[in-house]
Design a protein around this motif. Structure first.
Motif, mmCIF file in Angstrom:
data_model
loop_
_atom_site.group_PDB
_atom_site.id
_atom_site.type_symbol
_atom_site.label_atom_id
_atom_site.label_comp_id
_atom_site.label_asym_id
_atom_site.label_seq_id
_atom_site.Cartn_x
_atom_site.Cartn_y
_atom_site.Cartn_z
ATOM 1 N N LEU A 31 0.842 -1.198 0.000
ATOM 2 C CA LEU A 31 0.000 0.000 0.000
ATOM 3 C C LEU A 31 0.872 1.241 0.000
ATOM 4 O O LEU A 31 0.651 2.195 -0.753
ATOM 5 C CB LEU A 31 -0.933 -0.006 1.211
ATOM 6 N N GLY A 32 1.909 1.199 0.853
ATOM 7 C CA GLY A 32 2.777 2.374 0.927
ATOM 8 C C GLY A 32 3.343 2.701 -0.448
ATOM 9 O O GLY A 32 3.102 3.771 -1.002
ATOM 10 N N VAL A 33 4.008 1.720 -1.032
ATOM 11 C CA VAL A 33 4.620 1.944 -2.342
ATOM 12 C C VAL A 33 3.567 2.361 -3.349
ATOM 13 O O VAL A 33 3.650 3.407 -3.991
ATOM 14 C CB VAL A 33 5.333 0.649 -2.817
ATOM 15 N N PRO A 60 -9.242 -0.643 -6.506
ATOM 16 C CA PRO A 60 -8.958 -1.796 -5.643
ATOM 17 C C PRO A 60 -10.058 -2.015 -4.611
ATOM 18 O O PRO A 60 -10.493 -3.154 -4.399
ATOM 19 C CB PRO A 60 -7.656 -1.398 -4.944
ATOM 20 N N ALA A 61 -10.544 -0.929 -4.031
ATOM 21 C CA ALA A 61 -11.597 -1.082 -3.012
ATOM 22 C C ALA A 61 -12.811 -1.765 -3.622
ATOM 23 O O ALA A 61 -13.320 -2.758 -3.083
ATOM 24 C CB ALA A 61 -11.976 0.283 -2.451
ATOM 25 N N CYS A 207 -1.307 -1.328 -5.913
ATOM 26 C CA CYS A 207 -2.367 -0.994 -4.948
ATOM 27 C C CYS A 207 -3.357 -2.141 -4.817
ATOM 28 O O CYS A 207 -3.763 -2.512 -3.720
ATOM 29 C CB CYS A 207 -3.103 0.265 -5.401
ATOM 30 N N MET A 208 -3.700 -2.737 -5.962
ATOM 31 C CA MET A 208 -4.649 -3.860 -5.911
ATOM 32 C C MET A 208 -4.087 -4.966 -5.032
ATOM 33 O O MET A 208 -4.738 -5.442 -4.102
ATOM 34 C CB MET A 208 -4.918 -4.380 -7.325
ATOM 35 N N VAL A 209 -2.819 -5.330 -5.277
ATOM 36 C CA VAL A 209 -2.184 -6.361 -4.444
ATOM 37 C C VAL A 209 -2.243 -5.930 -2.982
ATOM 38 O O VAL A 209 -2.623 -6.704 -2.097
ATOM 39 C CB VAL A 209 -0.722 -6.576 -4.883
ATOM 40 N N GLY A 210 -1.934 -4.643 -2.743
ATOM 41 C CA GLY A 210 -1.952 -4.145 -1.370
ATOM 42 C C GLY A 210 -3.313 -4.335 -0.732
ATOM 43 O O GLY A 210 -3.416 -4.809 0.405
ATOM 44 N N PHE A 211 -4.367 -4.013 -1.488
ATOM 45 C CA PHE A 211 -5.712 -4.154 -0.915
ATOM 46 C C PHE A 211 -6.030 -5.611 -0.618
ATOM 47 O O PHE A 211 -6.638 -5.930 0.407
ATOM 48 C CB PHE A 211 -6.759 -3.558 -1.860
#
Ligand code: HEM
Ligand SMILES: Nc1ncnc2c1ncn2[C@@H]1O[C@H](COP(=O)(O)OP(=O)(O)OP(=O)(O)O)[C@@H](O)[C@H]1O
Ligand SMILES: Nc1ncnc2c1ncn2[C@@H]1O[C@H](COP(=O)(O)OP(=O)(O)OP(=O)(O)O)[C@@H](O)[C@H]1O
Ligand SMILES: [Mg+2]
Ligand SMILES: [Mg+2]
Lengths: 242, 218, 222, 218, 222
Positions: A31-33, A60-61, A207-211
Motif C-alpha cells: 500500500l505504501g509503495v 482496488p476497493a 495498490c490492488m495487491v496491497g488491498f
C-alpha cells in the motif's frame, strides 16, 4: 497433513499468529509503495487532472468489496458442509471488512463522479448493483447481530449468503437490463488496455495487491478476535452454571 | 421515568432490539423507488422530496408496533399501569425513546439518501430541518396508534392502516417545505404549519394514547 | 430469613389497613362468572382462593387488581396499595435478572433489589439474562418482583406454578414475612401451600347462575 | 396439507387475521405518494408503474412476519415440524396461503389504484399481468425471509431489511413490463424474465426456507 | 373411561416397542447441564422425571423430542413415534376448541377428536374459542391434543400446571389408558401424580460437573 487441520481453532490460532506479522508487513509495503507512487509520482491526466488519482483507492476497493462477498460465500459453504466453526467465524469476520471496502468505493466513486460526470451519483447499472451489494452486506450483518445462539446464527447467515449471492447476480443483470450507463467498462481489466498508460497501470496493480493483502490481514485479525470472543462466551456460560 | 427511558433504549440496543433497522429500511426505499421508477435524474429530482418523506414515514411506521406490544405481551404494561407513575408519562417517554431510536437517525442520514435521488442542492438544509421538525410528530402519532392496537396480535399491518391517515398532514407540509426549498421558493408557511402540528401532537396525543392503553388493559 | 433484609424499606406499610370486598360480581366476556363474593382482610392476613378450573379465580383477581370493570358490588382498599402477579411476569428476556428487578424497583421508588434477590435465592443468578432461566427460576424472579414494588396488597394467580418443593417453601416464607409487616396477600392456587394461618375462600358456592347476566349491556338488552 | 391451508386461510379471515389490510396499505401508498410528490398528472403518469410496484411490494412485506412468527410463538411450528408431513410442504402451503391473502387481492385491485396515479390506458393490462406473475415470487421469497427471522421477537423490520434486496429483480422486471406496456413498447423480454424468476423461486426457495425453519427450531 | 373411545384408532400402536437412552448428555446455551443419563422404557411403561428447578428437565425433554442437538450419548426409538407437550400448546386463540383439535387430527391423519374431547371432558366447551378458556381449560385442551396425534411416545413437561385435582385425575386416567395400549410416557413434574406404576428418575445425580463441557466447540476452544 490436510488444510482442514487449520479448521481446528487451536491450529488456526497458532498458524495465524505466525502469519500475521508477515501479512501486516506486506500490506504496509504494497500500500505504501503503491499509494505514494500513485499519488505523487504519476503525471496528472490531461483531461481528468489530478482527480484521476482517486483510481488508486477506488478500483482496488471496489474490486475487493466484490471479492469479499465471494470469500464469504465460500466460507459459508464450508461451514454448511463440514461444520468447521472457524470457517463460519471467518465469514462473520469478513462481512464488516467487505462492507467498509464497499463504502470506500462508493465514497471515492462519488468524489470522482462529481468532476467526471458532474454528479455525485447516477443510476448507472454498475453503481446500482454495487449499492445493492451494500444492502446485502447490511442484511447479512443485521442477521448476525439479531440472533443470540452463535451456531444458529452461523447456519442462518450461511443460508442467507447462499440465496443472497444468487439474487445479487440476478440483480446485476436485471440492473444492466434496466439501464445502460456511463460508468467505465473493464477499461483497466487485467489485460491492460491501450487507453491507460503504464504510468497509471503499474502503481494501480501494486495498490490492488496491497488491498488484497489488507483484506486478508484484517480478516485474519478479526477471525482471531471472534474466536477469542466465542471462547470467552463459552467459559462465562460454563462458570454461570457452576 | 428516566428508568423507563433508559430501559427502552437499552432494550433497543440489545440483540433483536432493532436499532438502526429503520435507517436500513429508509435506505431501501430510497433505492427501490428509482429501480421502479427509472434512472432519469430529472424525474427523480422532481419526486425526491415526496419519496424521501414517504420513506422516512414508512421506516418510522415499521418500528411502531414495538412501542407497546412487547410490554403488553410480557405483562409489563399492566404493571406499569399499576405503578405510581402517570400512564401519560409512560406513553410520552416511550414515544421519546422511539424518536431517539428512529426519527433522529433518519433525520441525520437523510442528506445521504437525498444524494441518491438527485435532490437539488439547495433542498438539503430544508430536508433536514423539516424532518427534525416532523419526525417527533410521527413518533407521537405512532405511539397513539400503537396504543389503539396493543391488544391485537402482530397488529403491525392494522397499525399502519390506522396511523398512515394521521400522518397525512405532516407528510404534506413536510414534503412541501422540501419541495419549495429545493425550488428556491420561500417556505415559511408550510414550515410553521409543520411545527404547529408537531407541537399539538406532542402536547395532546399522549393523553389519548394513555386512555387507549387503559381501555386495552381491562 | 430476617425480614428487614428484604423488606422494601417498609415503604407504604401501615398496620390496620384493610381490604374489603362486598357482594362482588365479576364477569368475563360479557358473562357473569361469580356473584355475591365478599370478604374482608385485616392487614397481616392472607386469603387463599380455591375452586375448580374455570370457576373464576383469575377473573376475580383481575377484577380486584382493577384490570377489569366490576360487574356489581364494591371493592375498597387504599389507593396505590396493590400489585398483581399473574403468569406473565413482566420480565424482559434480554435483560439480566438484576436489571429486571432494578427497573421495577426504580419505577416504584424502592431500592430493595439485593434483598429481593436473596429472598428468592436468585443471588447467584443475578447476572444471568432472564432468557437463560429455567421455568422455575423465571417464576422465582417474577415473585421477587413483588418485593421490590413495596406494595402492601399482593394478588397472586397460581404463584407456585413450576416451582419445586424447596422454592414453594421459600415463597411461603416470603409471604409470611410480608404478612408479618402488615401486608395482605390474596393467593389463587390449586395446591396446598401449608400456609395454615391463611383464611380459605372456596368460590364454588358463588358460581353465577347463567340465567342472569349482570353487566349493564346485557341487562339493557335482556 | 389442505388442512393446513384451510386453517391458515381461516385464521387470516378471523378477527385480527389481517386479511384485506394489505390492500388497504397498498391503497394508502397510492394515495400518499401523490400527496408527497404533487399532483402534476404528467409526472405521476411517468412514475406510476414504479410506485404501484413498490407499493404492492411493501404491502406484501408488511404481512410477511405473520407467516411463521405466530405459529412459532404458540408452539405450532415445533409440532408441525414433528408432524408426518414434510416441512418443505408446510412452507410451500404457508407461502401459498400468504399469496391468496395478499398477492392475489393486490393484483385484482391494482387497476383501481392505477387510476389514481393516471397510468396511461394501455398499461392496465400489463400491470395486472405483471403483478399476477410477480407476486407469487414475492410471497415465496418473503416466506424464506420469514423463516430466517422466525426466532427473533417482532423481527418485522429485520425481515424487511433481509427481504427487500431479494425483491429487486422482481421489482425491476415487473415495473419494466408496465413501463414499456404503458409506452406501447414490446414487453416480451422482461415478461419472460419475470416469469423465470417466479418459477425459480417457487421451485427452489421452499427448501431453503424449510432448512432455515429447522435451524430455528433446534 | 372405555379406552377405545378415544384411542386414536390404535394408529401406530404396537406392543414391545421401546425407547432406549444411553449415557445421554444434554446442553443448553453451550453448557452441558446433564450427563450420563440413561434409561429404557418398554411399551406400556411410564417414566416420571424429577429434580429441583433448573436441574435440566426441560432441556432433557427437548433433547429427547429432537428439538435440541444431543451433546453426547444415544437415543433410540422408532421414527415418527413421539410427540412433545410443553407449556406452549400450539393452540390458536381465535379457533374454537374443536377446530383446534380437528386441525391436529387431520395433520396426523387420525380422526379421534370427539373421543379426545370426551376424555378431557371438553365436550361442552367444544365450540368455545380457545381465547375464552381458563388457564386450566386451556391446559386440558393441550393435553387432549396428545390423543389426536396418535403418537405412541408422549413427552410431557409439567403437564398438570394449573389443573385442579379432578382434572389431574382425568389426566392420570388418560395416561393409564395410553399405557394400556402399549404407549410410552415421559413426564417431568414437581407434584405427585399418584401414578404408582411409573418408574421415577431423579436427575439430581446426573448434574454435569461444570469443569468439562461436552459440545465440540468448547472442547476446541477451552
Ligand atoms: C459512486 C460511484 C461509483 C461506484 C459505486 C463505482 C463502483 C465501481 C465498481 C463496482 C467497479 C468494479 C470493480 C471490479 O469489478 O473489479 C469500479 C471500477 C472502476 N471504476 Fe468505478 N464506481 C463509481 C464511480 C466511478 C467514477 C466516477 C469513475 C471515473 C470516471 C470510475 C472509474 C472506475 C474505473 C476506471 C474502474 C476500473 C474498471 C475495471 O477495470 O473494472 N468509477 N467502480
Ligand atoms: N369470552 C368468554 N365467554 C364466556 N365465558 C368465558 C369467556 N372467557 C372466559 N370464560 C369463562 O370464564 C370462566 C372463568 O375463567 P377463569 O380464568 O377466571 O377461571 P379460573 O378460576 O382462573 O380457572 P383456572 O383455575 O383454570 O385458572 C371460565 O369458565 C371460562 O371458560
Ligand atoms: N444460555 C444459558 N447459559 C447457561 N445456563 C443456562 C442457559 N439457559 C439455561 N441455562 C440453565 O440450564 C438449566 C436447565 O434449565 P431447564 O429449563 O432444563 O431446567 P428445568 O429442570 O426445566 O427447571 P424447571 O423445573 O424450573 O423447569 C437451568 O439451570 C438454567 O439456568
Ligand atoms: Mg386462572
Ligand atoms: Mg422446565
Amino acid at each position: 497433513m490436510s488444510i482442514w487441520e487449520y479448521a481446528n481453532p487451536k491450529k488456526f490460532m497458532q498458524a495465524s499468529a505466525w502469519a500475521l506479522p508477515w501479512m501486516i508487513g506486506l500490506t504496509v509495503l504494497c500500500l505504501g509503495v503503491g499509494l505514494v507512487w500513485g499519488f505523487f509520482f504519476t503525471p496528472d491526466d490531461y483531461k481528468q487532472g489530478s482527480t484521476v488519482k482517486i483510481i488508486y483507492l477506488h478500483v482496488p476497493a471496489a474490486m475487493m468489496a466484490i471479492n469479499a462477498w465471494g470469500m464469504m460465500l465460500v466460507t459459508s459453504l464450508i461451514w454448511i458442509v463440514r461444520r468447521h466453526h472457524v470457517s463460519a467465524l471467518a465469514a462473520k469476520a469478513a462481512a464488516p471488512v467487505g462492507l467498509t471496502f464497499t463504502l470506500i468505493a462508493l465514497v471515492t466513486g462519488a468524489l470522482w463522479g462529481q468532476p467526471m460526470w458532474g454528479t455525485w451519483w447516477a443510476w448507472d447499472p454498475r453503481l446500482t448493483s454495487f449499492l445493492i451489494l451494500a444492502l446485502f452486506y447490511f442484511g447479512y450483518l443485521a442477521l448476525w447481530a439479531a440472533i443470540e445462539d452463535p451456531d444458529t446464527a452461523a447456519d442462518l447467515t450461511s443460508i442467507l449468503c447462499l440465496v443472497g449471492s444468487v439474487f445479487a447476480l440476478l440483480s446485476r443483470y436485471a440492473v444492466n437490463f434496466w439501464n445502460q450507463g456511463l460508468h467505465q467498462g473493464a477499461s483497466l481489466s487485467l489485460d491492460k488496455k491501450e487507453n491507460v498508460s503504464d504510468v497509471f497501470w503499474v502503481p494501480l496493480v501494486i495498490c490492488m495487491v496491497g488491498f488484497v493483502m489488507l483484506f486478508v490481514t484484517l480478516v485474519l485479525m478479526r477471525t482471531r478476535t471472534e474466536i477469542r470472543a466465542r471462547r470467552l462466551a463459552a467459559l462465562l456460560a460454563r462458570e454461570r452454571v457452576a | 421515568m428516566t428508568a423507563l427511558l433508559i430501559r427502552d433504549l437499552r432494550l433497543a440496543m440489545r440483540a433483536g432490539g432493532g436499532f438502526g433497522l429503520g435507517l436500513a429500511f429508509f435506505l431501501l426505499v430510497a433505492v427501490l423507488v428509482p429501480l421502479g421508477v427509472g434512472p432519469e435524474a430529472a424525474t427523480l429530482g422532481r419526486i425526491a422530496p415526496g419519496i424521501l418523506w414517504v420513506g422516512a414515514l414508512l421506516a418510522c411506521l415499521l418500528s411502531l408496533d414495538r412501542i407497546f406490544a412487547l410490554d403488553y405481551e410480557d405483562g409489563s404494561l399492566e404493571l406499569l399501569a399499576a405503578a405510581p407513575i402517570p400512564l401519560e408519562g409512560v406513553v410520552a417517554v416511550k414515544a421519546l425513546a422511539h424518536w431517539l431510536v428512529t426519527g433522529l437517525p433518519l433525520t441525520l442520514v437523510a442528506p445521504g439518501l437525498a444524494l441518491l435521488l438527485n435532490l437539488p442542492a439547495q433542498g438539503y438544509g430544508w430536508l433536514v430541518l423539516s424532518l427534525a421538525l416532523g419526525t417527533p410528530a410521527l413518533s407521537v402519532i405512532g405511539a397513539f396508534g400503537a396504543a389503539l392496537v396493543v391488544g391485537v396480535k402482530r397488529g403491525g399491518l392494522l397499525l399502519s392502516l390506522l396511523v398512515l391517515p394521521l400522518y397525512v398532514p405532516t407528510l404534506i407540509f413536510g414534503a412541501e417545505v422540501v419541495k419549495r426549498g429545493a425550488a428556491g421558493l420561500e417556505v415559511g408557511a408550510p414550515l410553521a404549519l409543520l411545527a404547529a402540528i408537531t407541537m399539538g401532537a406532542v402536547a395532546l396525543l399522549p393523553f389519548a394514547a394513555a386512555a387507549a392503553v387503559r381501555v386495552n388493559l381491562r | 430469613m430476617p425480614a428487614p433484609l428484604f423488606a422494601p424499606a417498609y415503604f407504604g406499610y401501615g398496620w390496620g389497613m384493610e381490604m374489603v370486598v362486598q357482594d362482588l360480581a365479576v364477569a368475563r366476556g360479557g358473562v357473569t362468572v361469580l356473584e355475591g363474593v365478599g370478604f374482608a382482610l385485616a392487614s397481616g392476613r392472607a386469603l387463599i382462593v380455591r375452586g375448580p378450573n374455570g370457576v373464576g379465580k383469575t377473573t376475580l383477581l383481575r377484577t380486584l387488581a382493577g384490570l377489569q370493570p366490576v360487574a356489581a358490588g364494591r371493592i375498597s382498599l387504599p389507593p396505590d396499595s396493590l400489585t398483581y402477579a399473574a403468569h406473565a411476569d413482566g420480565l424482559k428476556a434480554v435483560l439480566t435478572v438484576r436489571e429486571n428487578l432494578t427497573f421495577w424497583a426504580e419505577i416504584h421508588g424502592t431500592g430493595a433489589v439485593e434483598g429481593a434477590l436473596r429472598a428468592m435465592n436468585m443471588a447467584q443468578l443475578a447476572d444471568r439474562r432472564a432468557a437463560d432461566l429455567s421455568a422455575g427460576q423465571k417464576r422465582r424472579l417474577g415473585l421477587a418482583r413483588l418485593l421490590v414494588t413495596g406494595r402492601t396488597v399482593w394478588l397472586m394467580d397460581e404463584p407456585t406454578v413450576s416451582l419445586d418443593v424447596a422454592s414453594v417453601g421459600m415463597f411461603v416464607a416470603m409471604v409470611r414475612a410480608h404478612l408479618a409487616q402488615g401486608g395482605v396477600a390474596v393467593i389463587a392456587t390449586h395446591i396446598d401451600l401449608g400456609l395454615e394461618e391463611a383464611e380459605v375462600l372456596d368460590l364454588t358456592p358463588f358460581k353465577a347462575r347463567p340465567s342472569l347476566a349482570r353487566d349493564g349491556f346485557d341487562e339493557a338488552f335482556a
